[in-house]
Motif scaffolding. Structure first.
Motif, PDB file in Angstrom:
ATOM      1  N   HIS A   1      30.628  -0.889  -2.276  1.00 37.11           N
ATOM      2  CA  HIS A   1      31.746  -0.357  -3.053  1.00 37.11           C
ATOM      3  C   HIS A   1      31.211   0.356  -4.286  1.00 37.11           C
TER       4      HIS A   1
ATOM      5  N   CYS B   1      32.197   1.663  -8.121  1.00 37.05           N
ATOM      6  CA  CYS B   1      33.125   1.351  -9.206  1.00 37.05           C
ATOM      7  C   CYS B   1      32.897   2.331 -10.341  1.00 37.05           C
TER       8      CYS B   1
ATOM      9  N   CYS C   1      31.232 -10.424  -7.835  1.00 40.67           N
ATOM     10  CA  CYS C   1      30.209  -9.432  -7.494  1.00 40.67           C
ATOM     11  C   CYS C   1      28.819 -10.046  -7.631  1.00 40.67           C
TER      12      CYS C   1
ATOM     13  N   VAL D   1      38.809  -5.265  -4.592  1.00 41.47           N
ATOM     14  CA  VAL D   1      37.992  -4.059  -4.638  1.00 41.47           C
ATOM     15  C   VAL D   1      38.247  -3.333  -5.952  1.00 41.47           C
TER      16      VAL D   1
ATOM     17  N   GLN E   1      33.603   5.413  -2.718  1.00 41.01           N
ATOM     18  CA  GLN E   1      35.056   5.401  -2.875  1.00 41.01           C
ATOM     19  C   GLN E   1      35.390   6.100  -4.200  1.00 41.01           C
TER      20      GLN E   1
END
Length: 282
Positions: A182, A184, A195, A243, A268
């Motif tokens: 992922h 961020c 995490c 997420v 993302q």
């Protein structure tokens, strides 16, 4: 030009590149083996740094050997061989010699290729120095986004992401297959407390859109072809945790901006609403 670039390189890198073939091979093997055996928090990351350093040294030696071979033939110090002739022919046509390209697929121009290889090798040497500190590389680059990892300066960014994945699996006890990568963007999201490990990353370019860390927006007519994106955090997360960006679209990260056939991973990128997903095709 090669001698000038080599003179600007860190002393440890110059020594590794100019060492004899036997010494360099032994040193590279030892570096990789020592890194692979490193315990503690940074085991897989330390292994990556050692192997990436050996990869860089081997590539620079290939470049140096070809350039030296061509120079020796030109001044009459040695006889022309088939390998030197093939490499010289490629260089005269402004193409990359096959021995270089098989080792690392870099820029298509020989001059740009050599500069890029030296730049990355110097960056890896700096990572190696950080990794030698008592708390290891992850602590040095992960403590804050003030010293992010430049993904554009890695020869094999995919190998780094795999090492980070192994470290996350080690920290959580979750299998590799259960972890998901992922991204961020701190301006608009945050990583969950669960995490296991995260790394601040920079050096990424976006093409065909603009991004300020909050949401994607269309590029203007006079926008540059590519634009730098803000520093982001990359983390492999176990299943079931929140997420960073629930409203996001997957964007491919390519190994080379000139070649869209090699995808490193997907990032993302947040959007204003899920209806915006239909606007974007990457």
């Amino acid at each position: 030009m090669w001698d000038q670039l080599l003179a600007l390189a860190p002393s440890t890198l110059r020594q590794a590149v100019t060492a004899s073939s036997t010494t360099a091979t032994a040193a590279s093997t030892a570096a990789g083996a020592a890194a692979s055996g490193t315990g503690g928090l940074d085991g897989p990351i330390s292994a990556f740094v050692g192997l990436e350093r050996a990869f860089a040294t081997a590539l620079l030696r290939k470049i140096g050997n070809i350039i030296a071979g061509v120079k020796e033939v030109m001044v009459g110090d040695t006889a022309l061989t088939a390998a030197v002739q093939a490499a010289a022919s490629s260089l005269l046509q402004h193409q990359i010699p096959s021995s270089w390209d098989l080792h690392w697929e870099g820029p298509s121009s020989p001059l740009d290729y050599v500069r890029a290889a030296m730049r990355r090798a110097a960056a890896i040497e700096a990572l190696h120095t950080l990794n030698l500190k008592s708390d290891g590389l992850l602590a040095q680059i992960g403590a804050s986004a003030q010293q992010p990892l430049d993904m554009g300066q890695l020869f094999r960014p995919g190998a780094f992401l795999n090492a980070l994945r192994q470290q996350a699996a080690r920290n959580t006890g979750v299998t590799l297959g259960e972890l998901r990568l992922h991204s961020c963007w701190p301006q608009s999201g945050k990583l969950p407390a669960e995490c296991p490990v995260a790394v601040p990353v920079t050096g990424l370019l976006l093409q065909g859109a603009l991004f300020d860390g909050h949401t994607l927006s269309p590029a203007w007519k006079d926008s540059p072809i590519t634009s730098a994106v803000p520093t982001l955090m990359l983390a492999w997360l176990p299943p079931g945790v929140p997420v960073p960006h629930p409203k996001a679209i997957p964007v491919p990260l390519y190994l080379n901006p000139e070649d869209r056939t090699k995808v490193v991973t997907e990032l993302q990128m947040p959007v204003a609403n899920m209806a915006d997903q239909q606007k974007w095709v990457f």
